[in-house]
Design a protein around this motif. Structure first.
Motif, PDB file in Angstrom:
ATOM      1  N   THR A 102       0.845  -1.193   0.000  1.00  0.00           N
ATOM      2  CA  THR A 102       0.000   0.000   0.000  1.00  0.00           C
ATOM      3  C   THR A 102       0.883   1.246   0.000  1.00  0.00           C
ATOM      4  O   THR A 102       2.105   1.171   0.166  1.00  0.00           O
ATOM      5  CB  THR A 102      -0.921   0.041   1.236  1.00  0.00           C
ATOM      6  OG1 THR A 102      -0.116   0.303   2.411  1.00  0.00           O
ATOM      7  CG2 THR A 102      -1.647  -1.278   1.414  1.00  0.00           C
ATOM      8  N   ASP A 103       0.252   2.409  -0.147  1.00  0.00           N
ATOM      9  CA  ASP A 103       0.992   3.674  -0.123  1.00  0.00           C
ATOM     10  C   ASP A 103       1.642   3.931   1.232  1.00  0.00           C
ATOM     11  O   ASP A 103       2.579   4.726   1.338  1.00  0.00           O
ATOM     12  CB  ASP A 103       0.056   4.837  -0.468  1.00  0.00           C
ATOM     13  CG  ASP A 103      -0.406   4.800  -1.924  1.00  0.00           C
ATOM     14  OD1 ASP A 103       0.266   4.130  -2.730  1.00  0.00           O
ATOM     15  OD2 ASP A 103      -1.434   5.430  -2.228  1.00  0.00           O
ATOM     16  N   ASP A 104       1.133   3.285   2.285  1.00  0.00           N
ATOM     17  CA  ASP A 104       1.664   3.489   3.636  1.00  0.00           C
ATOM     18  C   ASP A 104       2.701   2.441   4.033  1.00  0.00           C
ATOM     19  O   ASP A 104       3.065   2.335   5.203  1.00  0.00           O
ATOM     20  CB  ASP A 104       0.508   3.460   4.651  1.00  0.00           C
ATOM     21  CG  ASP A 104      -0.455   4.617   4.465  1.00  0.00           C
ATOM     22  OD1 ASP A 104       0.026   5.751   4.339  1.00  0.00           O
ATOM     23  OD2 ASP A 104      -1.671   4.376   4.430  1.00  0.00           O
ATOM     24  N   LEU A 107      -8.624   4.960  13.835  1.00  0.00           N
ATOM     25  CA  LEU A 107      -8.556   5.446  12.461  1.00  0.00           C
ATOM     26  C   LEU A 107      -9.929   5.990  12.096  1.00  0.00           C
ATOM     27  O   LEU A 107     -10.920   5.259  12.148  1.00  0.00           O
ATOM     28  CB  LEU A 107      -8.174   4.310  11.505  1.00  0.00           C
ATOM     29  CG  LEU A 107      -8.059   4.686  10.023  1.00  0.00           C
ATOM     30  CD1 LEU A 107      -6.847   5.593   9.785  1.00  0.00           C
ATOM     31  CD2 LEU A 107      -7.948   3.420   9.152  1.00  0.00           C
ATOM     32  N   HIS A 114      -8.108  -0.890   6.403  1.00  0.00           N
ATOM     33  CA  HIS A 114      -7.936  -0.204   5.128  1.00  0.00           C
ATOM     34  C   HIS A 114      -9.034   0.845   4.993  1.00  0.00           C
ATOM     35  O   HIS A 114     -10.168   0.630   5.430  1.00  0.00           O
ATOM     36  CB  HIS A 114      -8.063  -1.175   3.944  1.00  0.00           C
ATOM     37  CG  HIS A 114      -7.046  -2.273   3.921  1.00  0.00           C
ATOM     38  ND1 HIS A 114      -5.732  -2.042   3.587  1.00  0.00           N
ATOM     39  CD2 HIS A 114      -7.156  -3.591   4.190  1.00  0.00           C
ATOM     40  CE1 HIS A 114      -5.072  -3.199   3.644  1.00  0.00           C
ATOM     41  NE2 HIS A 114      -5.908  -4.152   4.001  1.00  0.00           N
ATOM     42  N   SER A 115      -8.715   1.940   4.338  1.00  0.00           N
ATOM     43  CA  SER A 115      -9.723   2.963   4.055  1.00  0.00           C
ATOM     44  C   SER A 115      -9.712   3.312   2.574  1.00  0.00           C
ATOM     45  O   SER A 115      -8.651   3.344   1.939  1.00  0.00           O
ATOM     46  CB  SER A 115      -9.461   4.222   4.885  1.00  0.00           C
ATOM     47  OG  SER A 115     -10.336   5.259   4.501  1.00  0.00           O
ATOM     48  N   VAL A 158     -10.403   6.186   1.459  1.00  0.00           N
ATOM     49  CA  VAL A 158      -9.877   7.558   1.374  1.00  0.00           C
ATOM     50  C   VAL A 158      -8.944   7.777   2.565  1.00  0.00           C
ATOM     51  O   VAL A 158      -9.051   7.087   3.582  1.00  0.00           O
ATOM     52  CB  VAL A 158     -11.015   8.605   1.398  1.00  0.00           C
ATOM     53  CG1 VAL A 158     -11.937   8.435   0.199  1.00  0.00           C
ATOM     54  CG2 VAL A 158     -11.803   8.516   2.695  1.00  0.00           C
ATOM     55  N   PRO A 159      -8.005   8.716   2.482  1.00  0.00           N
ATOM     56  CA  PRO A 159      -7.139   8.987   3.634  1.00  0.00           C
ATOM     57  C   PRO A 159      -7.951   9.460   4.838  1.00  0.00           C
ATOM     58  O   PRO A 159      -8.807  10.340   4.722  1.00  0.00           O
ATOM     59  CB  PRO A 159      -6.208  10.095   3.122  1.00  0.00           C
ATOM     60  CG  PRO A 159      -6.227   9.965   1.634  1.00  0.00           C
ATOM     61  CD  PRO A 159      -7.617   9.515   1.295  1.00  0.00           C
ATOM     62  N   LEU A 162      -2.772  11.609   8.169  1.00  0.00           N
ATOM     63  CA  LEU A 162      -3.720  10.824   7.397  1.00  0.00           C
ATOM     64  C   LEU A 162      -3.104   9.512   6.931  1.00  0.00           C
ATOM     65  O   LEU A 162      -1.941   9.478   6.522  1.00  0.00           O
ATOM     66  CB  LEU A 162      -4.210  11.621   6.184  1.00  0.00           C
ATOM     67  CG  LEU A 162      -4.897  12.953   6.474  1.00  0.00           C
ATOM     68  CD1 LEU A 162      -5.284  13.647   5.171  1.00  0.00           C
ATOM     69  CD2 LEU A 162      -6.121  12.769   7.359  1.00  0.00           C
ATOM     70  N   ARG A 163      -3.900   8.432   6.959  1.00  0.00           N
ATOM     71  CA  ARG A 163      -3.444   7.122   6.502  1.00  0.00           C
ATOM     72  C   ARG A 163      -4.575   6.435   5.750  1.00  0.00           C
ATOM     73  O   ARG A 163      -5.760   6.679   6.021  1.00  0.00           O
ATOM     74  CB  ARG A 163      -3.022   6.253   7.688  1.00  0.00           C
ATOM     75  CG  ARG A 163      -1.904   6.844   8.541  1.00  0.00           C
ATOM     76  CD  ARG A 163      -0.544   6.600   7.931  1.00  0.00           C
ATOM     77  NE  ARG A 163      -0.173   5.205   8.086  1.00  0.00           N
ATOM     78  CZ  ARG A 163       0.389   4.697   9.167  1.00  0.00           C
ATOM     79  NH1 ARG A 163       0.641   5.460  10.217  1.00  0.00           N
ATOM     80  NH2 ARG A 163       0.722   3.414   9.211  1.00  0.00           N
ATOM     81  N   THR A 164      -4.227   5.537   4.844  1.00  0.00           N
ATOM     82  CA  THR A 164      -5.223   4.724   4.151  1.00  0.00           C
ATOM     83  C   THR A 164      -5.158   3.258   4.549  1.00  0.00           C
ATOM     84  O   THR A 164      -6.095   2.504   4.274  1.00  0.00           O
ATOM     85  CB  THR A 164      -5.055   4.820   2.619  1.00  0.00           C
ATOM     86  OG1 THR A 164      -3.715   4.441   2.278  1.00  0.00           O
ATOM     87  CG2 THR A 164      -5.325   6.239   2.134  1.00  0.00           C
ATOM     88  N   SER A 165      -4.080   2.845   5.206  1.00  0.00           N
ATOM     89  CA  SER A 165      -3.952   1.451   5.611  1.00  0.00           C
ATOM     90  C   SER A 165      -2.993   1.344   6.791  1.00  0.00           C
ATOM     91  O   SER A 165      -1.874   1.857   6.731  1.00  0.00           O
ATOM     92  CB  SER A 165      -3.454   0.588   4.448  1.00  0.00           C
ATOM     93  OG  SER A 165      -3.449  -0.774   4.786  1.00  0.00           O
TER      94      SER A 165
END
Length: 322
Positions: free
Chosen positions: A139-141, A155, A289-290, A292-293, A305-308
């Motif tokens: 993931t991006d995180d 979260l 997981h989200s 959106v952030p 902010l996090r998405t995962s």
């Protein structure tokens, strides 16, 4: 015994005079070095120095939950090793002091200091479990550094409230329970995902739980305090087990009224319940997981902010003087 005392001068419930009294009381029983924090992250740096030192036996945190969190993250920067790392003691000086109170320590700094000295004389300590977050692979995180938390994380909605409170504190407002309640209302009014949640809970061997609008992860019980009233989101959560999670699929006005009332009237035997509730107990690892952030908080500290986020419950991670 040699101890390092980490003092947060901005602690909301202690004055400079009170801190001096506490320092003198501790210094009468041990070889004490007191250091006042000067910047955000300073307590973490001091915790790391204590972990890497060969002659510090005890690390004492005088401040609120944020100070304790920083100290713990510094102390465990290379991983848990309760047999060889300095023990932790807490003298509560914040507005809520959830970690100290969950350990059944006095909420008054002078009384807590007396209890600490008594515990040291009698050799009272316990080894507690902690929560650990990390970026989720793929993931991006993924590259987000791991971080420990002592009593809760969230979260989404509750982290948004924490972020709002921090903004007011940066403008000079005191952290009070009334301030928190006002920000709960404002966060709810501005919450775009009240009726259709964007969070998915995934854990090994289980079907995903989708469309959560709120997610609270607990490492201890109670979840928090409203004044002197303990609030139990996950009553079974404990320092001796894995992590618990409490989730809601809706934050509509009717749902909030129902589950908010249940939280306010919760007890060690009974937490919120209903068809929109998701609950898990004694979990070793899971991921949120989200779509959106969303804001993330740990121990009442807003972390952006996090998405995962992957959560791990680590048993017997830290030795605490009680």
């Amino acid at each position: 015994m040699r101890a390092l005392l980490v003092v947060n001068p901005a602690a909301t419930t202690t004055s400079a005079r009170t801190r001096d009294v506490l320092i003198h009381a501790l210094a009468s029983e041990m070889k004490l070095e007191a250091v006042t924090t000067e910047y955000r992250g300073h307590a973490r740096d001091l915790g790391r120095q204590a972990a890497e030192s060969d002659d510090i036996d005890l690390l004492v945190a005088l401040g609120g939950d944020g100070t304790v969190n920083e100290v713990v993250n510094g102390l465990l920067h290379a991983g848990p090793d309760p047999e060889h790392l300095p023990g932790l003691a807490v003298v509560p000086g914040g507005s809520t002091n959830v970690f100290a109170r969950a350990l059944d320590l006095p909420n008054h700094p002078v009384e807590a200091t007396g209890a600490l000295l008594d515990a040291l004389r009698k050799g009272r300590e316990r080894t507690v479990g902690l929560g650990l977050t990390s970026g989720t692979p793929g993931t991006d995180d993924e590259g987000v550094p791991p971080r420990w938390f002592t009593f809760n994380a969230g979260l989404g909605f509750d982290a948004g409230v924490v972020g709002r409170v921090e903004q007011h504190r940066e403008r000079g407002k005191k952290s009070t329970h009334a301030l928190y309640m006002r920000q709960v209302v404002r966060q709810l009014i501005g919450e775009p995902h009240r009726r259709h949640g964007v969070i998915t809970l995934e854990q090994p061997g289980e079907d995903p739980v989708r469309d959560l609008a709120l997610s609270i992860v607990s490492n201890a019980s109670p979840w928090t305090f409203l004044g002197n009233r303990p609030i139990y989101a996950s009553p079974k959560a404990s320092f001796d087990t894995g992590l618990d999670i409490f989730g809601l699929k809706r934050l509509s006005a009717s749902a909030l009224a129902r589950y908010g009332t249940q939280l306010l009237t919760s007890s060690p035997e009974r937490g919120p319940r209903g068809r929109h509730v998701t609950a898990g107990h004694d979990l070793t690892q899971f991921t949120l997981h989200s779509k959106v952030p969303l804001p993330l908080q740990m121990d009442g500290d807003h972390l952006g902010l996090r998405t995962s986020v992957t959560f791990t419950g680590v048993r017997r991670a830290l030795r605490v003087i009680v």
